[in-house]
Scaffold this motif. Structure first.
Motif, PDB file in Angstrom:
ATOM      1  N   GLU A  86       1.310  -2.414  -1.725  1.00 59.95           N
ATOM      2  CA  GLU A  86       2.485  -2.249  -0.869  1.00 59.95           C
ATOM      3  C   GLU A  86       2.521  -0.874  -0.226  1.00 59.95           C
ATOM      4  O   GLU A  86       2.848  -0.725   0.954  1.00 59.95           O
ATOM      5  CB  GLU A  86       3.757  -2.471  -1.693  1.00 59.95           C
ATOM      6  N   GLU A  87       2.194   0.160  -1.011  1.00 59.62           N
ATOM      7  CA  GLU A  87       2.305   1.523  -0.489  1.00 59.62           C
ATOM      8  C   GLU A  87       1.298   1.801   0.626  1.00 59.62           C
ATOM      9  O   GLU A  87       1.441   2.748   1.384  1.00 59.62           O
ATOM     10  CB  GLU A  87       2.137   2.559  -1.615  1.00 59.62           C
ATOM     11  N   VAL A  88       0.284   0.950   0.737  1.00 61.19           N
ATOM     12  CA  VAL A  88      -0.715   1.112   1.796  1.00 61.19           C
ATOM     13  C   VAL A  88      -0.296   0.363   3.064  1.00 61.19           C
ATOM     14  O   VAL A  88      -0.343   0.896   4.162  1.00 61.19           O
ATOM     15  CB  VAL A  88      -2.104   0.601   1.327  1.00 61.19           C
ATOM     16  N   TYR A  89       0.150  -0.888   2.919  1.00 57.96           N
ATOM     17  CA  TYR A  89       0.312  -1.758   4.079  1.00 57.96           C
ATOM     18  C   TYR A  89       1.752  -2.064   4.486  1.00 57.96           C
ATOM     19  O   TYR A  89       1.998  -2.490   5.614  1.00 57.96           O
ATOM     20  CB  TYR A  89      -0.412  -3.093   3.826  1.00 57.96           C
ATOM     21  N   ALA A  90       2.706  -1.872   3.581  1.00 54.56           N
ATOM     22  CA  ALA A  90       4.069  -2.315   3.872  1.00 54.56           C
ATOM     23  C   ALA A  90       4.677  -1.630   5.089  1.00 54.56           C
ATOM     24  O   ALA A  90       5.290  -2.273   5.940  1.00 54.56           O
ATOM     25  CB  ALA A  90       4.962  -2.118   2.648  1.00 54.56           C
ATOM     26  N   ILE A  91       4.511  -0.310   5.166  1.00 50.36           N
ATOM     27  CA  ILE A  91       5.137   0.422   6.271  1.00 50.36           C
ATOM     28  C   ILE A  91       4.571  -0.019   7.617  1.00 50.36           C
ATOM     29  O   ILE A  91       5.316  -0.242   8.577  1.00 50.36           O
ATOM     30  CB  ILE A  91       4.959   1.945   6.089  1.00 50.36           C
ATOM     31  N   ASN A  92       3.243  -0.170   7.687  1.00 51.79           N
ATOM     32  CA  ASN A  92       2.646  -0.628   8.943  1.00 51.79           C
ATOM     33  C   ASN A  92       3.106  -2.043   9.290  1.00 51.79           C
ATOM     34  O   ASN A  92       3.286  -2.378  10.462  1.00 51.79           O
ATOM     35  CB  ASN A  92       1.118  -0.580   8.860  1.00 51.79           C
ATOM     36  N   ALA A  93       3.292  -2.878   8.269  1.00 52.62           N
ATOM     37  CA  ALA A  93       3.774  -4.236   8.519  1.00 52.62           C
ATOM     38  C   ALA A  93       5.187  -4.214   9.094  1.00 52.62           C
ATOM     39  O   ALA A  93       5.494  -4.929  10.049  1.00 52.62           O
ATOM     40  CB  ALA A  93       3.747  -5.054   7.225  1.00 52.62           C
ATOM     41  N   ILE A  94       6.059  -3.381   8.535  1.00 54.09           N
ATOM     42  CA  ILE A  94       7.427  -3.270   9.036  1.00 54.09           C
ATOM     43  C   ILE A  94       7.424  -2.707  10.460  1.00 54.09           C
ATOM     44  O   ILE A  94       8.139  -3.184  11.344  1.00 54.09           O
ATOM     45  CB  ILE A  94       8.287  -2.383   8.110  1.00 54.09           C
TER      46      ILE A  94
END
Length: 210
Positions: A86-94
């Motif tokens: 999550e800490e890798v991809y979540a922000i870019n997904a949002i």
């Protein structure tokens, strides 16, 4: 009833979710598909409130689907349901337009809570990541720091490179020309301080494991 579409290339995951939600009083699975193109075909023909999708789908990946939905189906909300950190991809997904990011390690209650929250207009992230964001420590692990350097599109190009996609395939999937793909590759190598594609891909894979 919340109309839910599931997209995952693993049949067991799809079947498991179908069984889990079969008795739900407020969530109805209206479809279950295995790749990104099937997502777009289904949405054109059927009403969907929320898409619950793996990030690494065949044919069209999750971030590419997000961009299409944002432009063509803005009423459909998307939750990324992934085994990736999550800490890798979540922000870019949002940033790309997702309304939530749920790890595949969570239980069915958490998935239901995420779907309900997103349907009601909220954004769903884990408590841990929400606290990191609240305290300004966006991403603390090495892999997160690695990806923090990249824009959403750069992360998308890098993701496709790491699974072996060629420039022509990337340009088709992201709907950009091959010259633009080359520009992104050059920018990625500069940002991540490598001089060739092999080192770029290896560094990205190593960061995923941190």
């Amino acid at each position: 009833m919340i109309k839910l579409l599931i997209a995952d290339n693993h049949p067991i995951t799809r079947k498991g979710l179908e069984v889990l939600f079969s008795a739900s009083p407020n969530i109805k699975i209206v479809g279950s598909v295995e790749d990104g193109e099937a997502v777009m075909d289904f949405i054109k023909k059927n009403p969907v409130d929320i898409l619950l999708t793996e990030a690494d789908l065949p044919k069209l990946n999750g971030l590419t689907i997000l961009r299409h939905l944002k432009n063509d189906h803005p009423d459909i909300k998307t939750i990324i349901f992934s085994g990736q950190p999550e800490e890798v991809y979540a922000i870019n997904a949002i940033k790309a337009g997702a309304s939530g990011y749920v790890s595949k390690t969570v239980n069915v209650i958490t998935i239901s809570e995420a779907i309900t929250k997103v349907h009601d207009g909220g954004i769903y992230l884990s408590n841990e990541l929400t606290q990191q964001l609240a305290f300004g420590n966006r991403i603390g692990r090495s892999s997160g720091t690695f990806y923090k350097k990249l824009s959403t599109r750069e992360a998308e190009v890098l993701k496709l490179l790491t699974i072996g996609k060629k420039n022509k395939e990337i340009s088709k999937e992201l709907d950009i020309n091959e010259k633009t793909v080359s520009t992104y590759k050059a920018r990625l190598m500069r940002k991540l301080k490598v001089t060739n594609l092999v080192d770029l891909v290896n560094q990205a894979k190593l960061a995923d494991q941190l």
